[in-house]
Design an enzyme around this catalytic site. Structure first.
Site, PDB file in Angstrom:
ATOM      1  N   LYS A  91      -3.132 -12.225  -3.558  1.00  0.00           N
ATOM      2  CA  LYS A  91      -2.019 -11.788  -2.705  1.00  0.00           C
ATOM      3  C   LYS A  91      -1.101 -12.954  -2.334  1.00  0.00           C
ATOM      4  CE  LYS A  91      -1.539 -11.681   1.584  1.00  0.00           C
ATOM      5  NZ  LYS A  91      -1.631 -11.582   3.055  1.00  0.00           N
TER       6      LYS A  91
ATOM      7  N   ASP B 286      -1.858  -6.273   0.062  1.00  0.00           N
ATOM      8  CA  ASP B 286      -2.869  -6.462   1.101  1.00  0.00           C
ATOM      9  C   ASP B 286      -3.371  -5.080   1.521  1.00  0.00           C
ATOM     10  OD1 ASP B 286      -0.737  -5.431   2.509  1.00  0.00           O
ATOM     11  OD2 ASP B 286      -0.462  -7.171   3.800  1.00  0.00           O
TER      12      ASP B 286
END
Length: 327
Positions: A232, A251
């Site tokens: 991420k 996320d």
């Protein structure tokens, strides 16, 4: 210190400062403490004050040991255009994304003019290492501490001192981990120190320059060799400083958006597995194309209650005229 106000022509529907500067991309922007309609921040080793108007951005620039000249406006405009990716016709893409996705169309009504910032790679790397299990206010505080401890003083503006973001070399010093740990960085102290040392060991500026020239997947893989950077965070850096606008940072929040609106058959996982992560990214890219990361950012902002609240006053000032798009 009084500086001249410069002017950058840009319709509010093409660049909306609130969502762009307050959206968790950069952590060095804040509302001016004395002027609520102005933003003050640091990038390109300068302090900037920006003020939104319907058809332009008014701005001031403060530099280290430099008197700002009237003929600097062209230079500063070019810096701002690059920083905000103003070469891209956002109205055109909003129109295209709205046609292919009803959820984006609904979000675009309120969250117009959100742009991806083109940030300094080093600052982006270490800012997002600070973002691990953190919130924007605390991340911003950490980033400012990094600048104050290890950056160089730029200047003072209305009694406050501003600093440039530190170099990788400065962050690789042996004392960094202990200093940061004693100033509330926790386990991120080690991540910052180890990543800085690794970058220096692998060539420092040369490693950073090579990163800028890598294709998306290669750059992402290289970033993930650094301590504290997973998929991420690597995608955030690819999107926000390396120009890979197809990168989708996933996320748990984006997972929930994807499962609720786009991919109801996603498994009910407490954590985002590698397969689910990749599937969500590919799904968004299949809808929005090569700038999917940009469209995803708009959806992300629209789904956060924080942004909905912040946009209340801005929405009242939304331009009435519909922009004509260039094709």
């Amino acid at each position: 210190m009084k500086n001249k106000w410069f002017k950058l022509l840009c319709n509010k529907a093409e660049l909306q400062l609130t969502g762009t500067l307050n959206g968790g991309q950069s952590f060095r922007w804040k509302k001016h403490p004395k002027h609520e309609d102005e933003w003050i921040g640091v990038f390109s080793n300068r302090v900037w004050i920006l003020k939104q108007e319907d058809s332009c951005i008014f701005y001031q620039v403060f530099e280290k040991n430099t008197t700002v000249q009237n003929n600097s406006e062209t230079v500063y405009n070019d810096i701002l255009k690059n920083y905000f990716h103003l070469e891209l016709n956002l109205a055109k893409y909003y129109e295209e994304w709205s046609k292919c996705d009803k959820y984006f169309k609904a979000a675009a009504e309120q969250f117009y003019g959100i742009r991806i910032l083109k940030q300094d790679v080093v600052e982006n790397i270490f800012s997002f290492i600070c973002s691990s299990n953190n919130h924007i206010t605390r991340i911003s505080s950490m980033v400012e501490k990094l600048a104050k401890f290890y950056g160089e003083e730029i200047c003072q503006v209305e009694g406050e001192t501003y600093y440039s973001f530190p170099s990788v070399q400065a962050l690789s010093d042996e004392t960094v981990e202990e200093t940061l740990k004693s100033n509330g960085f926790g386990y991120r102290s080690k991540y910052i120190s180890k990543s800085a040392k690794l970058i220096v060991e692998q060539g420092g500026d040369e490693w950073i320059n090579n990163l800028k020239n890598m294709p998306y997947h290669e750059a992402k893989k290289s970033l993930m060799t650094l301590t504290g950077i997973g998929a991420k965070v690597a995608d955030c850096i690819c999107l926000m400083s390396l120009g890979h606008l197809q990168a989708i940072p996933v996320d748990t929040h984006i997972y929930q958006i994807a499962k609720r609106l786009y991919m109801p058959k996603l498994p009910n996982n407490k954590t985002v597995t590698e397969k689910v992560y990749n599937d969500i990214g590919e799904h968004f890219r299949s809808i929005f194309g090569p700038l999917a990361g940009w469209a995803h950012t708009v959806l992300f902002c629209a789904d956060l209650k924080k942004f909905q609240e912040n946009y209340g006053d801005e929405e009242k000032k939304k331009p009435n005229k519909k922009l004509k798009t260039k094709r």
